[in-house]
Scaffold this active site. Structure first.
Site, PDB file in Angstrom:
ATOM      1  N   ARG A 123      16.558  58.693   2.531  1.00  0.00           N
ATOM      2  CA  ARG A 123      17.892  59.289   2.538  1.00  0.00           C
ATOM      3  C   ARG A 123      17.995  60.412   3.563  1.00  0.00           C
ATOM      4  NH1 ARG A 123      20.356  59.819  -3.005  1.00  0.00           N
ATOM      5  NH2 ARG A 123      20.936  57.745  -2.279  1.00  0.00           N
ATOM      6  N   TYR A 124      16.962  61.219   3.640  1.00  0.00           N
ATOM      7  CA  TYR A 124      16.970  62.379   4.540  1.00  0.00           C
ATOM      8  C   TYR A 124      16.215  62.009   5.819  1.00  0.00           C
ATOM      9  CZ  TYR A 124      18.358  64.873   0.314  1.00  0.00           C
ATOM     10  OH  TYR A 124      19.010  65.290  -0.809  1.00  0.00           O
ATOM     11  N   ARG A 127      11.946  62.620   5.597  1.00  0.00           N
ATOM     12  CA  ARG A 127      11.132  62.486   4.385  1.00  0.00           C
ATOM     13  C   ARG A 127      11.668  61.367   3.501  1.00  0.00           C
ATOM     14  NH1 ARG A 127      14.680  66.424   4.605  1.00  0.00           N
ATOM     15  NH2 ARG A 127      15.660  67.351   2.785  1.00  0.00           N
ATOM     16  N   CYS A 136       6.184  56.707 -18.089  1.00  0.00           N
ATOM     17  CA  CYS A 136       5.959  58.126 -18.366  1.00  0.00           C
ATOM     18  C   CYS A 136       5.307  58.172 -19.743  1.00  0.00           C
ATOM     19  CB  CYS A 136       7.265  58.900 -18.441  1.00  0.00           C
ATOM     20  SG  CYS A 136       8.121  58.921 -16.854  1.00  0.00           S
ATOM     21  N   CYS A 140      12.291  61.483 -21.168  1.00  0.00           N
ATOM     22  CA  CYS A 140      13.350  62.484 -21.307  1.00  0.00           C
ATOM     23  C   CYS A 140      14.703  61.777 -21.423  1.00  0.00           C
ATOM     24  CB  CYS A 140      13.379  63.396 -20.089  1.00  0.00           C
ATOM     25  SG  CYS A 140      11.748  63.997 -19.629  1.00  0.00           S
ATOM     26  N   CYS A 143      16.938  61.496 -18.160  1.00  0.00           N
ATOM     27  CA  CYS A 143      16.286  60.992 -16.943  1.00  0.00           C
ATOM     28  C   CYS A 143      17.260  60.236 -16.040  1.00  0.00           C
ATOM     29  CB  CYS A 143      15.134  60.078 -17.316  1.00  0.00           C
ATOM     30  SG  CYS A 143      14.271  59.443 -15.878  1.00  0.00           S
ATOM     31  N   ARG A 145      16.388  58.158 -13.815  1.00  0.00           N
ATOM     32  CA  ARG A 145      15.859  56.829 -13.460  1.00  0.00           C
ATOM     33  C   ARG A 145      15.654  55.955 -14.696  1.00  0.00           C
ATOM     34  NH1 ARG A 145      12.327  59.635  -9.471  1.00  0.00           N
ATOM     35  NH2 ARG A 145      13.858  60.188  -7.900  1.00  0.00           N
ATOM     36  N   ASP A 304      22.769  65.291 -13.993  1.00  0.00           N
ATOM     37  CA  ASP A 304      23.604  64.267 -13.364  1.00  0.00           C
ATOM     38  C   ASP A 304      24.265  63.373 -14.409  1.00  0.00           C
ATOM     39  OD1 ASP A 304      23.055  64.922 -10.627  1.00  0.00           O
ATOM     40  OD2 ASP A 304      21.004  64.239 -10.997  1.00  0.00           O
ATOM     41  N   ASP A 341      23.100  66.993  -7.090  1.00  0.00           N
ATOM     42  CA  ASP A 341      22.833  65.788  -6.306  1.00  0.00           C
ATOM     43  C   ASP A 341      24.110  64.959  -6.353  1.00  0.00           C
ATOM     44  OD1 ASP A 341      21.232  63.904  -4.857  1.00  0.00           O
ATOM     45  OD2 ASP A 341      19.497  64.741  -5.909  1.00  0.00           O
TER      46      ASP A 341
HETATM   47  C1  LIG Z   1      15.030  65.184  -3.593  1.00  0.00           C
HETATM   48  C2  LIG Z   1      14.758  64.143  -2.665  1.00  0.00           C
HETATM   49  C3  LIG Z   1      13.903  64.359  -1.561  1.00  0.00           C
HETATM   50  C4  LIG Z   1      13.220  65.675  -1.311  1.00  0.00           C
HETATM   51  O1  LIG Z   1      14.154  66.691  -1.028  1.00  0.00           O
HETATM   52  P1  LIG Z   1      13.663  68.177  -0.681  1.00  0.00           P
HETATM   53  O2  LIG Z   1      14.928  68.970  -0.622  1.00  0.00           O
HETATM   54  O3  LIG Z   1      12.951  68.094   0.635  1.00  0.00           O
HETATM   55  O4  LIG Z   1      12.748  68.630  -1.773  1.00  0.00           O
HETATM   56  C5  LIG Z   1      13.691  63.303  -0.698  1.00  0.00           C
HETATM   57  N1  LIG Z   1      14.299  62.114  -0.876  1.00  0.00           N
HETATM   58  C6  LIG Z   1      15.141  61.880  -1.899  1.00  0.00           C
HETATM   59  C7  LIG Z   1      15.808  60.556  -2.015  1.00  0.00           C
HETATM   60  C8  LIG Z   1      15.393  62.888  -2.839  1.00  0.00           C
HETATM   61  O5  LIG Z   1      16.216  62.650  -3.877  1.00  0.00           O
HETATM   62  S1  SF4 Z   2      12.642  62.914 -16.127  1.00  0.00           S
HETATM   63 FE1  SF4 Z   2      12.349  60.658 -16.216  1.00  0.00          FE
HETATM   64  S2  SF4 Z   2      10.710  60.259 -14.746  1.00  0.00           S
HETATM   65 FE2  SF4 Z   2      10.628  62.445 -15.230  1.00  0.00          FE
HETATM   66  S3  SF4 Z   2       9.178  62.619 -16.938  1.00  0.00           S
HETATM   67 FE3  SF4 Z   2      11.220  62.489 -17.822  1.00  0.00          FE
HETATM   68  S4  SF4 Z   2      11.479  60.307 -18.244  1.00  0.00           S
HETATM   69 FE4  SF4 Z   2       9.792  60.470 -16.815  1.00  0.00          FE
END
Ligand SMILES: *Cc1c(COP(=O)(O)O)cnc(C)c1O
Ligand code: SF4
Length: 430
Positions: A123-124, A127, A136, A140, A143, A145, A304, A341
């Site tokens: 995305r960025y 990185r 996990c 949570c 979460c 995801r 979120d 986000d």
């Molecule tokens: C959060 C995130 C990162 C890392 O972001 P930083 O601001 O550098 O910590 C990289 N890729 C994705 C898709 C993310 O959600």
């Molecule tokens: S937030 Fe989601 S990925 Fe992170 S520890 Fe909790 S359940 Fe696992």
């Protein structure tokens, strides 16, 4: 054993193993990851037994179980005060009929829109996020995801991992790989070793970050074998995920200590959650407590709009208010960046209270954390001190006055006393 590090919680809510149904389990078992995993709480009946849930609530949990996986380690469960229906740890980890599965998004950050290879979100510019498991040791409720708990889009097999690595190799702009999940530290050490080794072999990747909640939910996981793997593939940064000061137990502190001793810098990401940590005193104790165990608060996330977690979300204004209460009022290292986000794949957007109040030619008017305001001579302009008392922001912007300060503030009372003492001293004929 797991008495919270924090001293200022009343003893009545210092909950731990000594008060739990596991008080008689031998310590060698309790500290053994295999014992913890074998004894995961994962059925509505067991949950009902531990928390005294009525049959209706157990049925609701059974219904939710069909939709979303859940499990809680005995260690993490032992932090719950079962007599308090509003217990923050309970709210965070125990599935309940408060969850509205009609409300919210499956993939609130649209990570799939930027998925370039199995588990890999680019995305960025420089990185990537690399999701290597959907597992996990406890789940949570908020979460982002959750979707992976059902149909995982993590890189699971060797083949999928290799596809993702091939992408990294082909993209020289990627200098930072963030490994996440699920929880990467739940992987068998050999598999983590393979992934880290492959990433490290990509010449343009400068370092790796791992996001893990194991130091919080199963700190006994941070054992010698895992530490050896991490040590082999540095430089690695670890971001852990503490959400409440009650999680700062002796075991969690010891896990962080073991990582810090390897020279792994530790950060923390907290999710702002309604009825869990959306209160200034709680957040302060959490962030100050993290510094005591050498963990630097990195991000505070707005919760979120993920499916089934609407009851845990706060308003963004609440987050702003809390940031306002932290910055300047406590150690700067204890103040994370508050981020939202953006749904639709907009990425992290920092939100901060505004400290610029007004501006005039060559001047800006700034306010500080105490509510005082200052006329600041901007770079390249004539510095003129005009210390006339004023209560007008316009006077500050035009440079006619220098500051407006709150009346009767203890800081300014102390300053006045100091000035008085200095005058007395200067006037001393000696
Ligand atoms: C959060 C995130 C990162 C890392 O972001 P930083 O601001 O550098 O910590 C990289 N890729 C994705 C898709 C993310 O959600
Ligand atoms: S937030 Fe989601 S990925 Fe992170 S520890 Fe909790 S359940 Fe696992």
């Amino acid at each position: 054993m797991n008495a919270p590090v924090s001293k200022d919680e009343p003893p009545s809510i210092r909950w731990g193993r000594a008060q739990s149904p596991w008080r008689d389990v031998p310590t060698s078992d309790w500290n053994d990851v295999r014992w913890q995993l074998k004894n995961l709480i994962r059925t509505p009946a067991r949950l009902g037994e531990l928390l005294g849930l009525p049959q209706g609530e157990q049925d609701a949990v059974a219904g939710l179980s069909k939709q979303f996986r859940w499990a809680i380690s005995p260690y993490y469960f032992s932090l719950i005060d079962p007599t308090d229906p509003h217990d923050p740890i309970r709210r965070l980890i125990v599935p309940s009929s408060d969850e509205d599965v009609e409300e919210g998004l499956a993939d609130p950050l649209s990570e799939k829109d930027d998925q370039v290879a199995p588990g890999l979100t680019h995305r960025y510019p420089d990185r990537v996020l690399f999701v290597v498991t959907s597992f996990c040791s406890s789940y949570c409720r908020f979460c982002i995801r959750k979707r992976n708990w059902k149909h995982s889009d993590a890189a699971g097999s060797r083949e999928e991992i290799d596809q993702a690595i091939a992408y990294l190799r082909a993209h020289e702009e990627v200098r930072d790989v963030l490994i996440s999940g699920g929880d990467p530290l739940t992987l068998p050490p050999e598999q983590l070793d393979y992934i880290l080794g492959q990433i490290k072999a990509v010449p343009h990747v400068e370092f790796v970050r791992i996001g893990s909640r194991e130091p919080v939910m199963l700190p006994m996981r941070i054992g010698d074998e895992l530490l050896r793997v991490l040590d082999r593939h540095g430089p690695i940064w670890i971001n852990t995920h503490f959400n409440h000061p009650r999680e700062l137990t002796e075991e969690a502190a010891a896990a962080c200590e073991r990582l810090a001793r390897l020279g792994i810098p530790l950060g923390n990401q907290t999710v702002l959650l309604r009825g869990i940590n959306d209160e200034l005193g709680t957040l302060k104790r959490l962030f100050q407590g993290l510094l005591k165990i050498r963990v630097r608060p990195y991000y505070l996330y707005q919760a979120d709009p993920v499916i089934g977690a609407a009851h845990l979300r706060t308003s963004v204004w609440k987050g702003m208010e809390l940031m306002e209460g932290l910055r300047g009022h406590t150690t700067g290292l204890a103040v994370p960046t508050y981020v939202v986000d953006a749904p639709g794949g907009g990425g992290k957007i920092p939100i901060s209270p505004n400290y610029i109040v007004s501006a005039g030619p060559g001047r800006v008017v700034l306010r500080n954390f105490e509510g005082a305001m200052f006329s600041y001579p901007d770079g390249g302009t004539h510095v003129e001190v005009n210390d006339r008392p004023s209560a007008s922001v316009a006077d500050l912007a035009s440079g006619l006055a220098q500051r407006i300060r709150p009346a009767d503030h203890p800081h300014y009372a102390r300053r006045a006393q100091l000035a008085e003492a200095r005058r007395g001293h200067d006037g001393d004929p000696e």
